[in-house]
Design a protein around this motif. Structure first.
Motif, PDB file in Angstrom:
ATOM      1  N   ASP A 100       7.009  -2.247  14.356  1.00 18.25           N
ATOM      2  CA  ASP A 100       7.905  -2.287  13.196  1.00 18.25           C
ATOM      3  C   ASP A 100       8.474  -3.696  13.076  1.00 18.25           C
ATOM      4  O   ASP A 100       8.422  -4.495  14.025  1.00 18.25           O
ATOM      5  N   THR A 101       8.994  -4.017  11.905  1.00 18.43           N
ATOM      6  CA  THR A 101       9.674  -5.299  11.663  1.00 18.43           C
ATOM      7  C   THR A 101      10.787  -5.062  10.661  1.00 18.43           C
ATOM      8  O   THR A 101      10.870  -4.014  10.027  1.00 18.43           O
ATOM      9  N   LEU A 108       8.639 -11.722  11.173  1.00 17.24           N
ATOM     10  CA  LEU A 108       8.148 -12.032  12.519  1.00 17.24           C
ATOM     11  C   LEU A 108       7.229 -13.236  12.425  1.00 17.24           C
ATOM     12  O   LEU A 108       6.257 -13.231  11.665  1.00 17.24           O
ATOM     13  N   ASN A 109       7.531 -14.255  13.216  1.00 14.49           N
ATOM     14  CA  ASN A 109       6.787 -15.507  13.173  1.00 14.49           C
ATOM     15  C   ASN A 109       6.284 -15.818  14.578  1.00 14.49           C
ATOM     16  O   ASN A 109       7.079 -15.978  15.501  1.00 14.49           O
ATOM     17  N   ILE A 110       4.967 -15.894  14.722  1.00 14.85           N
ATOM     18  CA  ILE A 110       4.354 -16.107  16.033  1.00 14.85           C
ATOM     19  C   ILE A 110       3.579 -17.413  15.982  1.00 14.85           C
ATOM     20  O   ILE A 110       2.733 -17.620  15.108  1.00 14.85           O
ATOM     21  N   GLY A 125       2.527  -1.170  12.362  1.00 14.71           N
ATOM     22  CA  GLY A 125       3.614  -0.824  11.474  1.00 14.71           C
ATOM     23  C   GLY A 125       4.428  -2.053  11.143  1.00 14.71           C
ATOM     24  O   GLY A 125       4.214  -3.133  11.681  1.00 14.71           O
ATOM     25  N   GLY A 126       5.394  -1.872  10.237  1.00 13.61           N
ATOM     26  CA  GLY A 126       6.255  -2.981   9.845  1.00 13.61           C
ATOM     27  C   GLY A 126       6.597  -2.914   8.382  1.00 13.61           C
ATOM     28  O   GLY A 126       6.005  -2.147   7.617  1.00 13.61           O
ATOM     29  N   SER A 127       7.575  -3.733   7.981  1.00 17.35           N
ATOM     30  CA  SER A 127       8.068  -3.706   6.607  1.00 17.35           C
ATOM     31  C   SER A 127       8.156  -5.079   5.974  1.00 17.35           C
ATOM     32  O   SER A 127       8.698  -5.221   4.884  1.00 17.35           O
ATOM     33  N   GLY A 128       7.659  -6.097   6.655  1.00 23.20           N
ATOM     34  CA  GLY A 128       7.768  -7.450   6.116  1.00 23.20           C
ATOM     35  C   GLY A 128       6.564  -8.294   6.473  1.00 23.20           C
ATOM     36  O   GLY A 128       5.506  -7.772   6.836  1.00 23.20           O
ATOM     37  N   ASN A 129       6.744  -9.604   6.401  1.00 21.54           N
ATOM     38  CA  ASN A 129       5.649 -10.537   6.681  1.00 21.54           C
ATOM     39  C   ASN A 129       5.577 -10.872   8.165  1.00 21.54           C
ATOM     40  O   ASN A 129       6.598 -11.112   8.815  1.00 21.54           O
ATOM     41  N   GLY A 148       3.114  -1.449   4.987  1.00 21.01           N
ATOM     42  CA  GLY A 148       4.170  -2.329   4.511  1.00 21.01           C
ATOM     43  C   GLY A 148       4.084  -3.761   4.992  1.00 21.01           C
ATOM     44  O   GLY A 148       4.976  -4.564   4.707  1.00 21.01           O
ATOM     45  N   VAL A 149       3.019  -4.107   5.699  1.00 19.66           N
ATOM     46  CA  VAL A 149       2.909  -5.422   6.334  1.00 19.66           C
ATOM     47  C   VAL A 149       2.054  -6.374   5.510  1.00 19.66           C
ATOM     48  O   VAL A 149       1.011  -5.988   4.966  1.00 19.66           O
ATOM     49  N   THR A 150       2.488  -7.633   5.450  1.00 24.29           N
ATOM     50  CA  THR A 150       1.637  -8.729   4.996  1.00 24.29           C
ATOM     51  C   THR A 150       1.456  -9.676   6.169  1.00 24.29           C
ATOM     52  O   THR A 150       2.433 -10.255   6.660  1.00 24.29           O
TER      53      THR A 150
END
Length: 281
Positions: A100-101, A108-110, A125-129, A148-150
Motif C-alpha cells: 500500500d502507499t 514512494l520514491n526508490i 497494492g497502493g494508491s499513488g505513484n 491504484g498504482v502508477t
C-alpha cells in the motif's frame, strides 16, 4: 541480529538518535527494523554502510521518510512497505514488496547509486505513484492487483535482462525492458532507444509512444489494444508481429511503424493510415 522499532520519541526525526528507538539502539547490519505506527517523520540520513535483514514500514505509519534532496540511505534484504506517508529510500534491495502507499505523485520514491540493485520489485497494492529513479539495476518487476498504482520507471534505470509482468494499474516506462507480459492495466512507453526482445499482451492497453528509434523483436497480441497512434518517433521497428485477437492501432499519420516481416493475424482488428501498405498473412 536484533529487532529495532522506530518510536520517534525524541521528537528530532533523527535516525541516528538512540532515543528514537524502542530498544535504545540504532539499527545495524542484519537487524530487523519496524516502522509501523505513529506520525513522527524520519529525516534523510546516510546509513549506506548498513544492510538490514528486513525493513517493514506498516500501514499505521503516516510520517514522512527522507526527502527528494536527502533520502534515507539504507539497504535491506527484504522490504515490506505499506506506509501512508511520502517516502524517499535509496539502497540495495533483494525483494521490495509494496502492499500500500499514500496518494499523490510522490508517494514512494526508490532510488539507488553506484552498485545498488533491486532484484525484485513486487507491487501488490497502493494508491499513488511509485517512482524508480537514479542508476539502479532492476531485474524483475511485478505489478499485480494494484489498480491504484502508477509506476514510473526513469530513463536512467538499468533494465538489462529485466522482465516486467503486469495486470493492473499504470506503468510508465522510460527505459526499454527486454521481456514484457501484459495481462491488464496500461503500459505507457516513452523510450528513446533500445530493444524489447518480446511483448506478450493478453489484455489491457499498451500505449507505444517512443520518442526515438527503437525495436520490438517479437510482438504477440492475444487480446487488448496495442496503440502506437501517438508515436512521434522517426521510426520504430517490429520484427515479428502476431495478432491472435484484440486491436492494433498505428494511425500516427506519419507511418513510422516498420514491420520487418508480414503481420500474422487471426481475428484481430488492424487500424492504419489511409494509403498505407501493410503486408498481412
Amino acid at each position: 541480529m536484533a529487532t529495532r522499532t522506530w518510536t520517534g520519541t525524541a521528537g528530532d526525526n533523527d535516525w541516528s538518535n538512540t532515543a528514537n528507538w524502542d530498544e535504545g539502539s540504532v539499527p545495524v547490519s542484519s537487524d530487523d527494523v519496524y516502522i509501523v505506527s505513529g506520525s513522527e517523520s524520519i529525516d534523510g540520513y546516510d546509513a549506506s554502510a548498513v544492510t538490514l535483514d528486513s525493513l517493514v514500514v506498516g500501514s499505521q505509519y503516516t510520517g514522512t521518510i527522507g526527502s527528494s534532496g536527502a533520502k534515507l540511505q539504507i539497504s535491506s534484504t527484504d522490504v515490506d512497505f505499506s506506509g501512508k506517508g511520502v517516502t524517499y529510500l535509496e539502497g540495495d534491495y533483494v525483494t521490495f514488496t509494496v502492499l500500500d502507499t499514500t496518494t499523490g505523485s510522490t508517494a514512494l520514491n526508490i532510488s539507488a547509486g553506484g552498485s545498488d540493485d533491486i532484484t525484485t520489485l513486487r507491487i501488490l497494492g497502493g494508491s499513488g505513484n511509485i517512482n524508480l529513479a537514479a542508476s539502479c539495476d532492476l531485474t524483475t518487476i511485478e505489478q499485480i492487483g494494484a489498480d491504484g498504482v502508477t509506476l514510473s520507471i526513469a530513463d536512467s534505470v538499468d533494465l538489462t535482462g529485466a522482465t516486467l509482468t503486469m495486470d493492473s494499474g499504470i506503468v510508465e516506462m522510460g527505459q526499454a525492458v527486454p521481456t514484457i507480459v501484459v495481462f491488464g492495466g496500461e503500459l505507457k512507453s516513452t523510450i528513446d532507444s533500445g530493444t524489447i526482445t518480446s511483448i506478450d499482451q493478453y489484455g489491457g492497453k499498451i500505449r507505444w509512444s517512443p520518442t526515438a528509434s527503437c525495436t520490438i523483436t517479437t510482438l504477440t497480441v492475444y487480446a487488448g489494444k496495442f496503440d502506437s497512434s501517438n508515436s512521434t518517433a522517426p521510426t520504430f521497428t517490429i520484427t515479428n508481429t502476431t495478432l491472435h485477437d484484440g486491436e492494433l492501432d498505428e494511425r500516427s499519420g506519419i507511418e513510422n511503424a516498420v514491420y520487418t516481416n508480414p503481420i500474422s493475424t487471426g481475428s484481430a482488428e488492424i487500424k492504419y493510415d489511409a494509403g498505407r501498405e501493410i503486408t498481412i498473412n
